[in-house]
Design an enzyme around this catalytic site. Structure first.
Site, PDB file in Angstrom:
ATOM      1  N   THR A  70     -25.198  14.138  -5.222  1.00 58.67           N
ATOM      2  CA  THR A  70     -24.418  14.941  -4.284  1.00 58.67           C
ATOM      3  C   THR A  70     -25.071  14.763  -2.912  1.00 58.67           C
ATOM      4  O   THR A  70     -26.298  14.659  -2.818  1.00 58.67           O
ATOM      5  CB  THR A  70     -24.398  16.437  -4.657  1.00 58.67           C
ATOM      6  OG1 THR A  70     -25.732  16.961  -4.616  1.00 58.67           O
ATOM      7  CG2 THR A  70     -23.822  16.657  -6.051  1.00 58.67           C
ATOM      8  N   HIS A  71     -24.263  14.692  -1.870  1.00 64.65           N
ATOM      9  CA  HIS A  71     -24.766  14.426  -0.517  1.00 64.65           C
ATOM     10  C   HIS A  71     -25.532  13.101  -0.450  1.00 64.65           C
ATOM     11  O   HIS A  71     -26.380  12.910   0.424  1.00 64.65           O
ATOM     12  CB  HIS A  71     -25.673  15.561  -0.019  1.00 64.65           C
ATOM     13  CG  HIS A  71     -25.071  16.926  -0.157  1.00 64.65           C
ATOM     14  ND1 HIS A  71     -24.155  17.429   0.734  1.00 64.65           N
ATOM     15  CD2 HIS A  71     -25.239  17.877  -1.106  1.00 64.65           C
ATOM     16  CE1 HIS A  71     -23.802  18.648   0.357  1.00 64.65           C
ATOM     17  NE2 HIS A  71     -24.436  18.943  -0.764  1.00 64.65           N
ATOM     18  N   SER A  83     -25.834 -15.755   2.956  1.00 70.67           N
ATOM     19  CA  SER A  83     -25.926 -15.746   4.412  1.00 70.67           C
ATOM     20  C   SER A  83     -26.089 -17.174   4.928  1.00 70.67           C
ATOM     21  O   SER A  83     -26.719 -18.007   4.275  1.00 70.67           O
ATOM     22  CB  SER A  83     -27.127 -14.899   4.852  1.00 70.67           C
ATOM     23  OG  SER A  83     -27.447 -15.141   6.209  1.00 70.67           O
ATOM     24  N   ASN A 129     -24.638 -10.951  -0.805  1.00 68.66           N
ATOM     25  CA  ASN A 129     -23.843  -9.886  -0.187  1.00 68.66           C
ATOM     26  C   ASN A 129     -22.655  -9.461  -1.050  1.00 68.66           C
ATOM     27  O   ASN A 129     -21.908 -10.316  -1.549  1.00 68.66           O
ATOM     28  CB  ASN A 129     -23.324 -10.359   1.172  1.00 68.66           C
ATOM     29  CG  ASN A 129     -24.450 -10.713   2.121  1.00 68.66           C
ATOM     30  OD1 ASN A 129     -25.486 -10.058   2.156  1.00 68.66           O
ATOM     31  ND2 ASN A 129     -24.265 -11.782   2.890  1.00 68.66           N
ATOM     32  N   TYR A 189      22.556   4.345   9.066  1.00 70.33           N
ATOM     33  CA  TYR A 189      21.621   3.221   9.163  1.00 70.33           C
ATOM     34  C   TYR A 189      21.316   2.894  10.620  1.00 70.33           C
ATOM     35  O   TYR A 189      22.207   2.868  11.473  1.00 70.33           O
ATOM     36  CB  TYR A 189      22.183   1.976   8.471  1.00 70.33           C
ATOM     37  CG  TYR A 189      21.218   0.823   8.496  1.00 70.33           C
ATOM     38  CD1 TYR A 189      20.159   0.764   7.601  1.00 70.33           C
ATOM     39  CD2 TYR A 189      21.331  -0.184   9.449  1.00 70.33           C
ATOM     40  CE1 TYR A 189      19.244  -0.267   7.638  1.00 70.33           C
ATOM     41  CE2 TYR A 189      20.424  -1.234   9.495  1.00 70.33           C
ATOM     42  CZ  TYR A 189      19.382  -1.265   8.591  1.00 70.33           C
ATOM     43  OH  TYR A 189      18.466  -2.293   8.637  1.00 70.33           O
ATOM     44  N   GLN A 192      14.803  -1.531   9.161  1.00 71.92           N
ATOM     45  CA  GLN A 192      14.495  -2.829   8.579  1.00 71.92           C
ATOM     46  C   GLN A 192      13.019  -3.193   8.759  1.00 71.92           C
ATOM     47  O   GLN A 192      12.523  -4.136   8.140  1.00 71.92           O
ATOM     48  CB  GLN A 192      15.387  -3.916   9.179  1.00 71.92           C
ATOM     49  CG  GLN A 192      14.985  -4.431  10.542  1.00 71.92           C
ATOM     50  CD  GLN A 192      15.929  -5.533  11.034  1.00 71.92           C
ATOM     51  OE1 GLN A 192      17.133  -5.512  10.759  1.00 71.92           O
ATOM     52  NE2 GLN A 192      15.373  -6.496  11.733  1.00 71.92           N
ATOM     53  N   ASN A 238      24.407  -1.993   4.636  1.00 70.48           N
ATOM     54  CA  ASN A 238      23.613  -0.756   4.676  1.00 70.48           C
ATOM     55  C   ASN A 238      23.221  -0.287   3.289  1.00 70.48           C
ATOM     56  O   ASN A 238      22.089   0.162   3.071  1.00 70.48           O
ATOM     57  CB  ASN A 238      24.380   0.343   5.409  1.00 70.48           C
ATOM     58  CG  ASN A 238      24.612   0.023   6.865  1.00 70.48           C
ATOM     59  OD1 ASN A 238      24.163  -1.003   7.359  1.00 70.48           O
ATOM     60  ND2 ASN A 238      25.319   0.902   7.558  1.00 70.48           N
ATOM     61  N   LYS A 296      10.186  -3.252   5.481  1.00 73.27           N
ATOM     62  CA  LYS A 296       9.856  -4.290   4.510  1.00 73.27           C
ATOM     63  C   LYS A 296       8.604  -5.088   4.836  1.00 73.27           C
ATOM     64  O   LYS A 296       7.777  -5.309   3.937  1.00 73.27           O
ATOM     65  CB  LYS A 296      11.066  -5.203   4.308  1.00 73.27           C
ATOM     66  CG  LYS A 296      12.232  -4.496   3.615  1.00 73.27           C
ATOM     67  CD  LYS A 296      13.344  -5.448   3.251  1.00 73.27           C
ATOM     68  CE  LYS A 296      14.110  -5.952   4.456  1.00 73.27           C
ATOM     69  NZ  LYS A 296      14.807  -4.846   5.166  1.00 73.27           N
TER      70      LYS A 296
END
Length: 498
Positions: free
Chosen positions: A157-158, A279, A287, A319, A324, A112, A327
């Protein structure tokens, strides 16, 4: 009796399907080095407190050093039959020197506290590596900024044209953002770099252990003192995942701008051929796949954070095997962050922003008209709202006539109708994109002098960060070397009988 190291209480072996469902050896390979290092530090502490004899310690150190060297060569693998890295290492030690000696290694510790210790040790190294990579990226952005203080870009902006900015202003904006990400990564490291070894299962131990010794030998800043908290908590993982999510969101914003500015309609950014694909059917295509994948992988990082939050929300203190599951998700996030930081850094270095195109668009999109309003306020004493209204009306008329601010004769005539006398040269100088950009003078603005000031301060902040980063890396290296020296000295004494 079951043959497992923990099998004394069991009359049957674990079911094969249960073993397969519960084992973690497939993901624990990243923890081998840290489990061995942690075992050496733990053993040094046990020997120092005379909990384990010098003879036993010397033999165990010899076995651990053999495993350490095998792992460094890449020849140490984990046996799934032994469930996890901890039982693998202990079993290999016992196999090497016998249970009489090897069976003493696990005194005053539990899987643990081991698993949290190993995870913290591994994660802190990865956090330092990520910080080093991001540091390099920020450093490049600041260098690019320093070279581009007089080159034009467009601020939006926008996603509508707003005002002309310098290209340096754009680069340095991301440098400023990523510096805060560095600060968050540093904070995540500090929360991670706490020693939980010695908390044992959850309640500590009756052996007179000294957790300060293991803290020093493992390079931790200090102990996380409360044993139940130490084995129960995964907040350091959550903070790391949150930090990763914010960093990836910032990467995604940069990636989105790369995609947009690279489009034919904007034509503001040329991507190097090595960072694009074509493509299978349309021969003209180029791209921006790297930037697109950066955006796509943000969802995986967000998913890690949500999975981790969900994992811990229903776990009681002490624990639980739920924990576990941190991870696999954390490992995936680490790999994505490291790869994304590196590839995006290279991408920016190999892209070319088209300032000539930006200047042309600044004329066409009326993004300098704000400065004309400011000029009328400053030089003609108009209230800002009146100047705003007049220049808005001017924009409408120019747009209707398919003209822009370079049609200075039209602009001069329009202003004259409003009893405002300006020459065509005054008008041109007022609304020229480069001059508008260079005229900005407030603190933090896009003006060249102000950008240089900001870049200098950001560079100083980055250098300060670098010194702390180097110090932390050195502390960890020194701690590992000190632990290895103790192990080798004890091994030598055992061999020579000293």
């Amino acid at each position: 009796m079951a043959e497992k190291l923990w099998g004394g209480r069991f009359s049957k072996e674990i079911d094969r399907s249960v073993l397969k469902y519960t084992l973690t050896t497939d993901i624990d390979s990243r923890l081998i080095r840290y489990d061995i290092w942690g075992s050496m530090a733990h053993l040094a502490m046990l020997n120092n407190g005379e909990i384990v004899s010098k003879e036993a310690a010397g033999k165990i150190f010899s076995a651990l050093l053999k495993l350490y060297e095998s792992n460094e060569r890449g020849t140490l693998t984990l046996d799934p039959e032994l469930e996890d890295v901890h039982l693998n290492i202990e079993s290999l030690v016992i196999r090497e020197i016998g249970s009489e000696y090897g069976g003493r290694l696990h005194t005053a510790r539990s899987r643990n506290d081991q698993v949290v210790t190993d995870t913290r040790m591994y994660l802190r190294v990865e956090l330092l590596d990520i910080q080093k990579n991001l540091y390099s990226f920020v450093n490049t952005l600041l260098k690019l900024s320093d070279e581009c203080t007089h080159k034009i870009a467009i601020g939006y902006t926008h996603l509508q044209p707003a005002q002309p900015i310098s290209l340096a202003f754009w680069y340095s904006c991301y440098a400023s953002m990523f510096l805060r990400d560095l600060a968050r990564l540093e904070s995540a490291f500090n929360v991670t770099n706490l020693n939980v070894l010695g908390a044992c299962a959850l309640a500590g131990t009756s052996f007179p252990i000294d957790r300060e010794i293991t803290s020093k030998l493992l390079g931790f800043d200090r102990e996380l003192m409360h044993s139940l908290d130490a084995t129960s908590s995964r907040d350091f993982v959550l903070q790391t995942a949150s930090t990763f999510a914010i960093l990836m969101s910032n990467f995604s914003r940069l990636a989105e701008e790369i995609v947009i500015w690279n489009s034919h309609e904007f034509g503001l950014l040329a991507i190097d051929d090595t960072f694009a694909t074509g493509s299978s059917i349309m021969p003209q295509k180029k791209n921006p796949v790297v930037a697109e994948l950066v955006k796509g992988r943000v969802g995986r990082i967000y998913g890690v954070l949500m999975q981790l939050l969900t994992m811990v929300k229903g776990v009681t203190l002490g624990y639980n095997c739920d924990l576990q599951e941190d991870k696999p998700m954390l490992w995936d996030a680490i790999d994505i962050i490291k790869n994304t930081t590196s590839i995006l850094h290279q991408h920016i270095e190999n892209s070319d922003y088209k300032s000539d195109r930006a200047e042309e668009l600044c004329w066409k999109n009326f993004s300098t008209v704000t400065e004309l309003a400011n000029y009328l306020v400053r030089e003609k004493n108009l209230p800002f709202r009146e100047a705003h209204h007049l220049t808005g009306l001017l924009t409408q008329k120019l747009s209707t006539e398919a003209m822009d601010m370079r049609n200075t004769a039209f602009v001069r005539e329009f202003l004259a109708q409003q009893s405002i006398a300006l020459s065509e040269k005054e008008i041109h100088d007022c609304v020229s994109p480069i001059k508008v950009m260079e005229r900005q003078c407030s603190a933090g603005s896009t003006g060249p002098d102000r950008v240089k000031e900001m870049v200098k301060k950001l560079q100083q902040e980055l250098e300060s960060f670098q010194s702390r980063l180097e110090h932390k890396s050195q502390v960890l290296q020194d701690a590992e070397n000190a632990t290895l020296k103790i192990a080798k000295d004890m091994q030598l004494k055992t061999i020579t009988g000293g």
